[in-house]
Design a protein around this motif. Structure first.
Motif, mmCIF file in Angstrom:
data_model
loop_
_atom_site.group_PDB
_atom_site.id
_atom_site.type_symbol
_atom_site.label_atom_id
_atom_site.label_comp_id
_atom_site.label_asym_id
_atom_site.label_seq_id
_atom_site.Cartn_x
_atom_site.Cartn_y
_atom_site.Cartn_z
ATOM 1 N N GLU A 178 32.034 30.080 46.308
ATOM 2 C CA GLU A 178 31.514 29.030 45.439
ATOM 3 C C GLU A 178 32.604 28.504 44.505
ATOM 4 N N TRP A 181 35.434 26.654 46.490
ATOM 5 C CA TRP A 181 34.996 25.343 46.983
ATOM 6 C C TRP A 181 35.019 24.326 45.848
ATOM 7 N N ARG A 257 30.010 23.351 52.424
ATOM 8 C CA ARG A 257 30.670 24.597 52.041
ATOM 9 C C ARG A 257 30.318 25.674 53.063
ATOM 10 N N CYS A 305 37.663 27.510 52.162
ATOM 11 C CA CYS A 305 37.320 26.463 51.206
ATOM 12 C C CYS A 305 38.463 25.467 50.997
#
Lengths: 439, 348
Positions: A178, A181, A257, A305
């Motif tokens: 997370e 990204w 993602r 990512c």
């Protein structure tokens, strides 16, 4: 149509070197007896001998790139000749080991894989470390064969599986994905200029001067921000010059993602972090050089990512380059027009290879000869997807192993080689579809 | 031979007639082509990857090869070809050609070649030329050729075949020979070709046409001329539908062919057109959008039936191929393939 000739009748200027393989052939024959199992009928080395033994282990091309040129100057040719003959004893021992392993393979009724492909490297290592094989010893060779054919090292795969059922480890990876990204943000870049400048590295490079200019252009291009920026744009609807769906990189546009465990689809940029690590483990012959699995996963989370799923800038640039090349390739289209020497060269080659299918009664001109082939032939028409899938996998491997693609000739060879392997793969499928037994 | 760069690829040699007359071979970094019935001609050479063609010096000498590696792509280059080195390459190309285009026909009396025996010889030839296959190409797959030996069911007692098998055993792992019964055989020898013509009495019109070899896969159809019969008739108890019935003679009319099913067939007769697909037995029924009275008034003389895909080749071209193989069968040349010699023996 003829090329503008300077003076076709002029006496050819003498060449300034010798073809590499001719030099190797000549030196090999001087070894004399004892290397027959590594030689062809005419006494030269087998192609696999060159590829598996001489290039990597005797000439050590990584250390001596001058030995790898297709045309060798007299000095380099002499050095290569000396290097080969300096290894004559080792090569004879290597040949003796191969004869032993091949005999034991037969005795043990092993049919897995190709003996030369599997044993040549091992035999050379044995020759270096143990010299000649001892006559009559079967336990030693049998143990070696068991090792070669034994199960792969499953340890790393098990470690990965363990990590993937550990809730804490998964949470950590998910949080990292997370963060990573979100960290990749759009930044200004001269994308149009970059795409325009790319054409310079696709130009004709048959002269030294042209090759030099191409290298300079590529060296500058790999430091530009545009590949990164394009890699960000494919994550935002409507901002990239291509659709990631058309390119076959994602199942839906824009790119999403990646997940830690679940693949969004089997398309390259949709694959999960775990799947990418698994691919790395599958492809790696030398796992000892890889970091431990948790580090590998953490690194892959960042990589997955990164723009184009690649960390290195030069590899991102190569990927963009591959997209530019790939969208122009159409093996079955006589009217496809390429705008540069590199692309038209690849396209001409693909056309010729498609013609081989027609000449072998596997295609009717450019169409499927039988309904069974429709699926594969359609795929051949959409060449860019398998092309980029394979290119991405190759670049991903380079990224993991930190092998750069900054050399322009290497980059061009890569883009050309991927087209060749996709074409060969496609053509074998088209052929298989016409095998009556495979109904 | 003069080499010039065309579309980015070094190319040289004479023009080659299009398939089915082209014998081609894909070696590492190049495609070599010959016109099949011109045994003394030089090949057409197309270098698809100069660096991968590391065998070139064998054909054009080290000097010629080196000049080519340094050449400027705008200037043609003269090289001398070593004919002796070319001979085995041409022979391999010819063998591959035979495996795909040999015009086996019960009607013409051209005996089929045994595919497994031919494949075995191609495997041996390919392995002997391994220096031309440093990189994988379409034609480098020796293991694939050896796998075809599973279909070897006849001739196993022939000493020439036994020698071939010994040579193959040196190359790699052989499949269990003759234990897998093939469901289908390309090498169906002279089966009495019963004339499968449709009952002409019930037809409004009927005729014959030929199969174009380049339009269909190999091994499916009898390679003779006029093997496609067609007739136009009313079907159904009340004669409610007008159809064209088409039948194409298969290599083995008794067993059918798995690849026959699905092959396209199209009828054209002036402004009347119909299309459909053949079944596994080589038959097709094409519905015609025509009333019976219109059909009676239609001139069917110029009807043509096209089986398969694409334009196809001319009858003259096919005759050239037949002449070529008949000459070889009548007097097998010194470098004849074992499969050819077996076929020539069977001919008597």
């Amino acid at each position: 149509m003829t090329a503008p000739a300077r003076s076709p009748s002029a006496a050819p200027s003498p060449a300034s070197g010798l073809p590499r393989r001719a030099v190797i052939d000549g030196a090999w024959r001087e070894i004399g007896a004892g290397v027959e199992v590594l030689s062809g009928r005419d006494g030269g080395p087998l192609s696999r001998t060159v590829k598996r033994i001489l290039d990597p282990l005797v000439f050590r091309l990584r250390v001596h790139p001058e030995f790898s040129a297709p045309l060798l100057s007299a000095d380099v040719a002499q050095a290569l000749h000396t290097e080969l003959l300096a290894h004559a004893d080792t090569l004879r021992a290597c040949a003796a080991w191969f004869a032993v392993l091949k005999a034991r393979r037969r005795a043990l009724r092993i049919t897995d894989g190709n003996a030369q492909e599997l044993y040549f490297t091992v035999c050379f290592e044995l020759a270096v470390t143990r010299g000649e094989p001892r006559g009559g010893d079967t336990d030693g060779p049998d143990a070696i064969l068991r090792e070669v054919h034994g199960g792969r090292d499953t340890h790393a795969v098990e470690a990965l599986d363990a990590l993937l059922v550990d809730p804490a480890g998964l949470r950590e990876l998910a949080a990292q994905v997370e963060r990573a990204w979100a960290d990749v943000r759009p930044a200004p870049a001269d994308v149009d200029g970059f795409l325009d400048r790319l054409r310079a590295v696709h130009g004709d490079a048959s002269t030294r001067r042209e090759r030099h200019e191409r290298q300079q252009a590529w060296s500058a291009l790999v430091t530009e921000d545009a590949p990164h920026a394009l890699g960000v744009r494919i994550r935002t609807a409507g901002t990239a010059p291509w659709s990631v769906v058309d390119l076959g990189l994602c199942a839906t546009a824009p790119q999403q993602r990646p997940d830690v465990v679940d693949d969004r689809s089997n398309r390259p940029l949709d694959r999960s972090v775990a799947e990418r690590v698994r691919a790395t483990l599958r492809r790696s012959r030398d796992r000892e050089r890889l970091p431990a699995v948790p580090e590998l996963c953490a690194e892959e989370a960042d990589r997955a990512c990164a723009p184009w799923g690649l960390l290195a800038e030069d590899l991102q640039a190569t990927m963009v380059n591959g997209v530019v090349v790939g969208v122009q390739l159409a093996p079955l289209d006589t009217h496809a027009e390429a705008d540069t020497a590199l692309v038209s060269g690849i396209q001409a080659r693909l056309r010729k290879e498609a013609y081989v299918l027609h000449a072998r009664r596997l295609l009717a001109d450019d169409q499927a000869l039988h309904p069974r082939q429709h699926h594969v032939v359609t795929e051949l028409a959409g060449f860019v997807r398998p092309y980029l899938s394979r290119l991405w996998a190759r670049l991903h491997g380079r990224d993991v192993w930190q092998e750069p693609c900054t050399d322009a000739a290497d980059m061009c060879a890569l883009l050309t080689g991927i087209a060749r392997s996709v074409s060969l793969d496609h053509r074998q499928q088209i052929k298989a579809m016409l095998d009556p037994e495979a109904a | 031979m003069r080499l010039t760069v065309r579309q980015g690829l070094w190319t040289g040699g004479p023009d080659v007639d299009p398939p089915p007359l082209a014998a081609v071979l894909e070696v590492s970094g190049a495609v070599l082509e010959w016109t099949v019935d011109e045994p003394d001609s030089l090949p057409r050479i197309t270098l698809t990857d100069l660096d991968a063609a590391d065998w070139l010096w064998r054909l054009v000498g080290a000097e010629g090869h080196a000049r080519l590696l340094e050449a400027d792509s705008t200037t043609p280059l003269e090289v001398d070809l070593d004919h002796e080195a070319l001979a085995p390459l041409r022979r391999l190309a010819l063998g591959h050609w035979m495996s795909r285009w040999w015009p086996a026909s019960a009607r013409d009396g051209i005996v089929a070649l045994d595919g497994a025996v031919l494949g075995a010889e191609l495997a041996v030839l390919t392995a002997a030329l391994e220096e031309y296959f440093a990189e994988d190409t379409f034609d480098s797959d020796v293991d694939g050729l050896l796998a075809g030996l599973a279909g070897l069911t006849s001739y196993t007692a022939d000493p020439r075949v036994a020698d071939l098998l010994d040579a193959c055993a040196e190359l790699g792992d052989l499949p269990d020979i003759g234990t897998t019964p093939t469901r289908w055989r390309a090498d169906f020898a002279l089966v009495a070709g019963g004339d499968p013509r449709l009952d002409p009495s019930a037809a409004l019109a009927s005729g014959t046409d030929s199969v174009s070899w380049t339009a269909v896969p190999p091994g499916v159809f009898d390679a003779a001329e006029d093997t496609v019969t067609w007739s136009v008739a009313m079907t159904g108890p009340a004669g409610e539908g007008l159809v064209a019935r088409v039948r194409a003679a298969l290599t083995d009319p008794a067993a059918g062919h798995p690849l026959s099913a699905g092959i396209r067939v199209a009828l054209r007769s002036g402004d009347v057109a119909a299309a459909g697909e053949l079944g596994a037995d080589g038959d097709a029924t094409l519905p015609l959008a025509l009333t019976e009275s219109a059909a009676w008034n239609h001139d069917w003389a110029a009807t043509s039936i096209r089986v398969g895909v694409g334009e196809g080749e001319t009858r003259e071209t096919r005759d050239r191929v037949r002449r070529f193989v008949r000459t070889r069968l009548a007097a097998p040349p010194a470098d004849a393939f074992v499969a050819e010699m077996l076929a020539a023996d069977d001919d008597f």
